[in-house]
Design an enzyme around this catalytic site. Sequence first.
Site, PDB file in Angstrom:
ATOM      1  N   LYS A  71       0.836  -1.200   0.000  1.00 44.55           N
ATOM      2  CA  LYS A  71       0.000   0.000   0.000  1.00 44.55           C
ATOM      3  C   LYS A  71       0.866   1.245   0.000  1.00 44.55           C
ATOM      4  CE  LYS A  71       0.651   1.961   3.372  1.00 44.55           C
ATOM      5  NZ  LYS A  71       1.892   2.514   4.057  1.00 44.55           N
ATOM      6  N   TYR A 112      -4.662   4.183   5.738  1.00 43.73           N
ATOM      7  CA  TYR A 112      -5.208   3.208   6.700  1.00 43.73           C
ATOM      8  C   TYR A 112      -6.613   3.623   7.151  1.00 43.73           C
ATOM      9  CZ  TYR A 112      -0.761   0.731   7.172  1.00 43.73           C
ATOM     10  OH  TYR A 112       0.364  -0.010   6.927  1.00 43.73           O
TER      11      TYR A 112
HETATM   12  P1  NDP Z   1      12.375   1.570   2.534  1.00 38.44           P
HETATM   13  O1  NDP Z   1      12.924   2.887   2.099  1.00 38.44           O
HETATM   14  O2  NDP Z   1      12.799   1.044   3.841  1.00 38.44           O
HETATM   15  O3  NDP Z   1      12.701   0.459   1.433  1.00 38.44           O
HETATM   16  C1  NDP Z   1      12.337   0.617   0.092  1.00 38.44           C
HETATM   17  C2  NDP Z   1      13.279  -0.222  -0.770  1.00 38.44           C
HETATM   18  O4  NDP Z   1      12.873  -0.071  -2.124  1.00 38.44           O
HETATM   19  C3  NDP Z   1      14.741   0.221  -0.738  1.00 38.44           C
HETATM   20  O5  NDP Z   1      15.467  -0.311   0.340  1.00 38.44           O
HETATM   21  C4  NDP Z   1      15.250  -0.268  -2.065  1.00 38.44           C
HETATM   22  O6  NDP Z   1      15.562  -1.655  -1.960  1.00 38.44           O
HETATM   23  C5  NDP Z   1      14.037  -0.180  -2.972  1.00 38.44           C
HETATM   24  N1  NDP Z   1      14.107   0.972  -3.890  1.00 38.44           N
HETATM   25  C6  NDP Z   1      14.048   0.872  -5.221  1.00 38.44           C
HETATM   26  N2  NDP Z   1      14.144   2.091  -5.772  1.00 38.44           N
HETATM   27  C7  NDP Z   1      14.263   2.982  -4.770  1.00 38.44           C
HETATM   28  C8  NDP Z   1      14.400   4.384  -4.729  1.00 38.44           C
HETATM   29  N3  NDP Z   1      14.423   5.135  -5.839  1.00 38.44           N
HETATM   30  N4  NDP Z   1      14.481   4.974  -3.512  1.00 38.44           N
HETATM   31  C9  NDP Z   1      14.435   4.254  -2.390  1.00 38.44           C
HETATM   32  N5  NDP Z   1      14.304   2.904  -2.385  1.00 38.44           N
HETATM   33  C10 NDP Z   1      14.238   2.270  -3.566  1.00 38.44           C
HETATM   34  O7  NDP Z   1      10.791   1.719   2.479  1.00 38.44           O
HETATM   35  P2  NDP Z   1       9.711   0.775   3.200  1.00 38.44           P
HETATM   36  O8  NDP Z   1      10.177  -0.620   3.146  1.00 38.44           O
HETATM   37  O9  NDP Z   1       9.383   1.344   4.515  1.00 38.44           O
HETATM   38  O10 NDP Z   1       8.426   0.982   2.258  1.00 38.44           O
HETATM   39  C11 NDP Z   1       8.298   0.320   1.017  1.00 38.44           C
HETATM   40  C12 NDP Z   1       6.816   0.173   0.666  1.00 38.44           C
HETATM   41  O11 NDP Z   1       6.180  -0.599   1.667  1.00 38.44           O
HETATM   42  C13 NDP Z   1       6.051   1.486   0.595  1.00 38.44           C
HETATM   43  O12 NDP Z   1       5.101   1.433  -0.442  1.00 38.44           O
HETATM   44  C14 NDP Z   1       5.336   1.566   1.931  1.00 38.44           C
HETATM   45  O13 NDP Z   1       4.142   2.301   1.898  1.00 38.44           O
HETATM   46  C15 NDP Z   1       5.080   0.093   2.204  1.00 38.44           C
HETATM   47  N6  NDP Z   1       4.999  -0.189   3.643  1.00 38.44           N
HETATM   48  C16 NDP Z   1       3.950  -0.908   4.109  1.00 38.44           C
HETATM   49  C17 NDP Z   1       3.827  -1.201   5.439  1.00 38.44           C
HETATM   50  C18 NDP Z   1       2.700  -2.019   5.942  1.00 38.44           C
HETATM   51  O14 NDP Z   1       2.546  -2.148   7.140  1.00 38.44           O
HETATM   52  N7  NDP Z   1       1.909  -2.616   5.062  1.00 38.44           N
HETATM   53  C19 NDP Z   1       4.802  -0.702   6.415  1.00 38.44           C
HETATM   54  C20 NDP Z   1       5.920  -0.010   5.820  1.00 38.44           C
HETATM   55  C21 NDP Z   1       5.993   0.252   4.483  1.00 38.44           C
HETATM   56  P3  NDP Z   1      16.772  -2.317  -2.778  1.00 38.44           P
HETATM   57  O15 NDP Z   1      18.011  -1.659  -2.237  1.00 38.44           O
HETATM   58  O16 NDP Z   1      16.673  -3.744  -2.446  1.00 38.44           O
HETATM   59  O17 NDP Z   1      16.546  -2.026  -4.232  1.00 38.44           O
END
Ligand code: NDP
Length: 369
Positions: free
Chosen positions: A135, A220
């Site tokens: 989401k 949410y």
């Molecule tokens: P993070 O910033 O922690 O991680 C995102 C990951 O996406 C990065 O580590 C990277 O992984 C990859 N990525 C690819 N392109 C980019 C870019 N241009 N900039 C930054 N990261 C990039 O974010 P979250 O994990 O917190 O959030 C990711 C998604 O999950 C969002 O859509 C958020 O809304 C959702 N989310 C949902 C939750 C829930 O409870 N359902 C809770 C938290 C987040 P890599 O290095 O492997 O390419």
Amino acid sequence: MKTRRSFIQQVSLTAASLPVLNILNAACMNTANNDKQILRVAIMGLGGYGTRVAEAMNDCKRAKLVGVISGTPSKIAGWQKKYSIPEKNCYNYENFDAIKHNPDIDAVYVITPNALHHDAVIRVAKAGKHVICEKPMAVNAKEAREMVDACKAGNVKLLVGYRMHFEPHTLEIIRMRNEGEFGKVLFFQGLSGFIIGDPTQWRLNKALAGGGAMMDIGIYSVNGSRYMTGEDPIWVTAQETKNNPQKFKEGVDETIQFQLGFPGGAVASCLSTYSMNNLDRFFLNGDKGFAELQPATGYGPIKGRTNKGEIDAPVVTHQTVQMDAMAGIILNNEKPVVPVDGEEAVKDLKIVDAIYEACKTGNKIELKL
Ligand code: NDP
């Protein structure tokens, strides 16, 4: 008040009522999957939430982490070691279309920044793999619709990471509401917010986040208003407040209050913010009773009570339960109590689009979901 035991019995009975369907569907599944009861998942985006999902999947019975898609080679190496992921199941953002030729991966879970979901999901669908997408599924309803259409065209399922749809306290309130225990539903309040830190993070960059607090946390309350009332809204009004325009730039909302009207006569009053802590509360009021969840959407433990007392439901790891349930939906066509398919996200994003429009124009926006 339902006991924990009767809740578990009800869940088991629901599952037990589908065996014929399960057998029929199992017969149609990808023959390359030797263990047809296990959904083999690749995670795309090995960040904060991807890491949490991967750890939770260690306890799954029906889903298994078998692959990764990442832009960071060092993370790939670490995950390969930690989760015994073979080299042939590792991809980056340039080459992951080749997953099409990998018979050992059934589904990709997209956990990248919001604005990147659209293209990633469409590419995964074209590669013929099922998709689970975090989401907000997209940054507006148009993109969400394109994603749904691409998955239909690719003949793959599209599910959204709405983990609360599988959370036992939430499901118990939905059961009570469906059985009329709160009477006619008249009011919902959703409070969703936290104080966001680092001003340089992608969540505060419109190009990657698609907006601000509304996209990240306000959604949410948008989604919750629908599963708590059991209805889809027909109008929305909204007001935006911005106290820190340096941190929350153009197109990145800091605080939005919004109101929704439902066809049965209920109204909702909700708050989405990046500038207040301790806001994670749902309240539902009917003419015979009430239900409250606080915390309502955090990682848990979720706490709930109604006019009849505390809700006694199991405390679970949300992502473990979600992934097991999603395996059943994808592999066996099981039907969740609250839908988690892409159409649900289209509805939520239509509401979000209307909230932004209402903030801009001051108008009451009619909704057709
Ligand atoms: P993070 O910033 O922690 O991680 C995102 C990951 O996406 C990065 O580590 C990277 O992984 C990859 N990525 C690819 N392109 C980019 C870019 N241009 N900039 C930054 N990261 C990039 O974010 P979250 O994990 O917190 O959030 C990711 C998604 O999950 C969002 O859509 C958020 O809304 C959702 N989310 C949902 C939750 C829930 O409870 N359902 C809770 C938290 C987040 P890599 O290095 O492997 O390419």
